[in-house]
Design a protein around this motif. Sequence first.
Motif, PDB file in Angstrom:
ATOM      1  N   ASP A  26       0.789  -1.244   0.000  1.00  0.00           N
ATOM      2  CA  ASP A  26       0.000   0.000   0.000  1.00  0.00           C
ATOM      3  C   ASP A  26       0.820   1.294   0.000  1.00  0.00           C
ATOM      4  O   ASP A  26       0.445   2.271   0.678  1.00  0.00           O
ATOM      5  N   GLU A  74      -4.578  -0.867  -1.418  1.00  0.00           N
ATOM      6  CA  GLU A  74      -5.885  -0.941  -0.761  1.00  0.00           C
ATOM      7  C   GLU A  74      -6.854  -0.050  -1.533  1.00  0.00           C
ATOM      8  O   GLU A  74      -6.527   1.102  -1.825  1.00  0.00           O
ATOM      9  N   LYS A 134      -7.694  -4.869   4.801  1.00  0.00           N
ATOM     10  CA  LYS A 134      -6.382  -4.501   5.343  1.00  0.00           C
ATOM     11  C   LYS A 134      -5.359  -5.602   5.042  1.00  0.00           C
ATOM     12  O   LYS A 134      -4.212  -5.313   4.733  1.00  0.00           O
ATOM     13  N   CYS A 164      -2.201  -2.490   7.836  1.00  0.00           N
ATOM     14  CA  CYS A 164      -2.129  -3.440   6.708  1.00  0.00           C
ATOM     15  C   CYS A 164      -0.904  -4.341   6.768  1.00  0.00           C
ATOM     16  O   CYS A 164      -0.958  -5.499   6.349  1.00  0.00           O
TER      17      CYS A 164
HETATM   18  C1  C5J Z   1      -3.111   0.647   5.512  1.00  0.00           C
HETATM   19  C2  C5J Z   1      -4.901   1.897   6.532  1.00  0.00           C
HETATM   20  N1  C5J Z   1      -2.559   0.413   4.346  1.00  0.00           N
HETATM   21  N2  C5J Z   1      -4.161   2.294   7.566  1.00  0.00           N
HETATM   22  N3  C5J Z   1      -4.359   1.212   5.508  1.00  0.00           N
HETATM   23  O1  C5J Z   1      -2.498   0.412   6.551  1.00  0.00           O
HETATM   24  O2  C5J Z   1      -6.069   2.188   6.485  1.00  0.00           O
END
Ligand code: C5J
Length: 229
Positions: A26, A74, A134, A164
Amino acid sequence: MNPIPVAAEPAPFPLVAGKTALIVIDMQRDFLLPGGFGESLGNDVERLRTVVPPLSALLGAARAAGITVIHTREGHRPDLSDCPPAKLQRGAPSKRIGDPGTYGRILIRGEYGHDIIDELAPLEGEVVIDKPGKGAFYGTDLSDVLTGAGITQLLITGVTTEVCVHTTTREANDRGYECLVVSDCVGSYFPEFHRVGLQMVTAQGGIFGWVADSAAVIPALHQLTTTAA
Ligand code: C5J
């Protein structure tokens, strides 16, 4: 070929030629760019941006070693049909998934902000997994990709450490993968969550896996390159 031991907590991590993948989680504009979704929620994106130089170096070493590289993003379909109402409704009411943001609709596939930052852009042939949750295994074909490539060892990087990265590490650990979280190549908006998140991985003899920094992993990847040559 024998595994190359990487100095790690709580014990050396076995890096296995032909069975190791680098997972980059991500590293998207929505989370990392000034003015983006992450910052609009009141977060300091500079905390995530510290990950970019060491992760670029690790990615370069992984590519040179010829190991499998997998990126994740994501996000959701434009009609939000894969976004559970519970996820959509939670969070800051002013900015929600699908709302217009500085870089297009927030966390929607195909929008500029949903894509990976230029510095870490996937190369042709590298797998990009679009994930609605996630964890990178939920609702994706990541398991099939890893099984097909004969992968057993994962180098896990990206953002955010406690969300994530952690969810994916836990999912992978439950599926039998040996996971090394690269400490300076993962980041959080919250320093305390980052610190404790890493501790949680290695607690109790490595309950979710191993932790090492890129300074320990990169030489092992170089060794993989020279041994394979
Ligand atoms: C990730 C989030 N990638 N914190 N997403 O950690 O919403």
